[in-house]
Design an enzyme around this catalytic site. Structure first.
Site, PDB file in Angstrom:
ATOM      1  N   SER A 109       0.983  -1.167   0.018  1.00  0.00           N
ATOM      2  CA  SER A 109      -0.021  -0.080   0.034  1.00  0.00           C
ATOM      3  C   SER A 109       0.923   1.350   0.126  1.00  0.00           C
ATOM      4  CB  SER A 109      -0.772  -0.037   1.139  1.00  0.00           C
ATOM      5  OG  SER A 109      -1.721  -1.084   1.164  1.00  0.00           O
TER       6      SER A 109
HETATM    7  N1  SAH Z   1      -0.266  -5.313   4.175  1.00  0.00           N
HETATM    8  C1  SAH Z   1       0.543  -5.801   2.891  1.00  0.00           C
HETATM    9  C2  SAH Z   1      -0.391  -5.744   1.842  1.00  0.00           C
HETATM   10  C3  SAH Z   1      -0.534  -6.788   0.740  1.00  0.00           C
HETATM   11  S1  SAH Z   1      -1.656  -6.560  -0.465  1.00  0.00           S
HETATM   12  C4  SAH Z   1       1.707  -5.042   2.880  1.00  0.00           C
HETATM   13  O1  SAH Z   1       2.048  -4.144   3.738  1.00  0.00           O
HETATM   14  O2  SAH Z   1       2.455  -5.071   2.004  1.00  0.00           O
HETATM   15  C5  SAH Z   1      -2.809  -7.535   0.538  1.00  0.00           C
HETATM   16  C6  SAH Z   1      -2.272  -9.186   0.633  1.00  0.00           C
HETATM   17  O3  SAH Z   1      -3.595  -9.728   1.181  1.00  0.00           O
HETATM   18  C7  SAH Z   1      -1.889  -9.795  -0.619  1.00  0.00           C
HETATM   19  O4  SAH Z   1      -0.526 -10.365  -0.330  1.00  0.00           O
HETATM   20  C8  SAH Z   1      -3.006 -10.934  -0.763  1.00  0.00           C
HETATM   21  O5  SAH Z   1      -2.373 -12.327  -1.169  1.00  0.00           O
HETATM   22  C9  SAH Z   1      -3.290 -11.201   0.497  1.00  0.00           C
HETATM   23  N2  SAH Z   1      -4.614 -11.905   0.790  1.00  0.00           N
HETATM   24  C10 SAH Z   1      -5.823 -11.783   0.093  1.00  0.00           C
HETATM   25  N3  SAH Z   1      -6.626 -12.565   0.630  1.00  0.00           N
HETATM   26  C11 SAH Z   1      -6.203 -13.167   1.491  1.00  0.00           C
HETATM   27  C12 SAH Z   1      -6.841 -13.935   2.440  1.00  0.00           C
HETATM   28  N4  SAH Z   1      -8.122 -14.535   2.275  1.00  0.00           N
HETATM   29  N5  SAH Z   1      -5.978 -14.453   3.678  1.00  0.00           N
HETATM   30  C13 SAH Z   1      -4.713 -13.970   3.593  1.00  0.00           C
HETATM   31  N6  SAH Z   1      -4.228 -13.348   2.655  1.00  0.00           N
HETATM   32  C14 SAH Z   1      -4.843 -12.891   1.749  1.00  0.00           C
END
Ligand code: SAH
Length: 203
Positions: free
Chosen positions: A52
């Protein structure tokens, strides 16, 4: 980054600003993108996912009202950057990711940067982390159609859950659910755009 993108936009929580100054964001992106690591936008981290925008990380952390020693569940480890910010504030972080290479890379970063208080799990995070529940804070960093029931069940009283929710997959409303005295109240904190929350209680 902190002065121009975060402080100037009204985030004044000193602990959040300190954590954002401390965590080396360039170590959470690919080498080829390191020159853009502190820019005012999200960046790709592979597998169709993103880290993000710095402001969004700071804003989410501020509205979560995290205090040192709190037990915090994060869904969507991704690069691991948000988890590192929570750990830097002094939280005990439990973070779940469903994509194995992202999970593995984030784990390497936590070890390298000595964030030993971050516990990781490869799983569908819409199920929460029942063995470790309840959590005082839950932060979902992907957008789903609704609040996953297991997450609300695993939120302590008092407790705060922050999650982007929207029926349109392109953008969501950032919701803050506060549980206190057995009651749950909902606040809409504004529009955001996150990648999909994929899973049993997601898309
Ligand atoms: N907090 C992260 C943002 C990553 S984007 C950072 O600081 O970089 C969102 C993430 O959520 C992705 O990596 C995606 O694979 C994950 N995601 C989506 N659905 C999910 C689920 N049901 N359980 C775990 N992770 C999930």
């Amino acid at each position: 980054m902190v002065r121009e993108q975060i402080d100037s936009r009204g985030i004044s929580d000193e602990e959040v600003l300190r954590a954002m100054r401390k965590v080396p964001r360039h170590l959470f992106v690919d080498e080829a993108l390191q020159n853009q690591a502190y820019a005012d936008h999200p960046l790709p981290i592979g597998h169709g996912q993103t880290i993000s925008q710095p402001y969004v990380v700071a804003m989410m952390t501020a509205i979560l009202k995290v205090k040192p020693g709190m037990k915090v569940l994060e869904i969507g480890t991704g690069s691991g950057y948000q988890a590192a910010i929570l750990a830097e504030i002094g939280a005990d972080v439990y973070t779940v990711e469903r994509i194995k290479p992202l999970y593995q890379m984030a784990r390497q970063r936590f070890t390298q940067l000595k964030y030993f208080r971050i516990k990781t799990k490869l799983d569908d995070g819409t199920l929460g982390w029942p063995e470790q529940a309840p959590f005082e804070r839950i932060l979902v960093t992907a957008g789903g159609p609704d609040v996953p029931a297991p997450l609300l069940e695993q939120l302590s009283d008092p407790g705060i859950l922050v999650i982007p929710v929207g029926e349109d997959r392109r953008y969501q409303q950032l919701l803050r659910l506060t549980r206190e005295g057995g009651q749950v109240s909902r606040e809409n904190m504004g529009s955001v755009a996150f990648v999909d929350l994929v899973g049993k209680f997601g898309w």
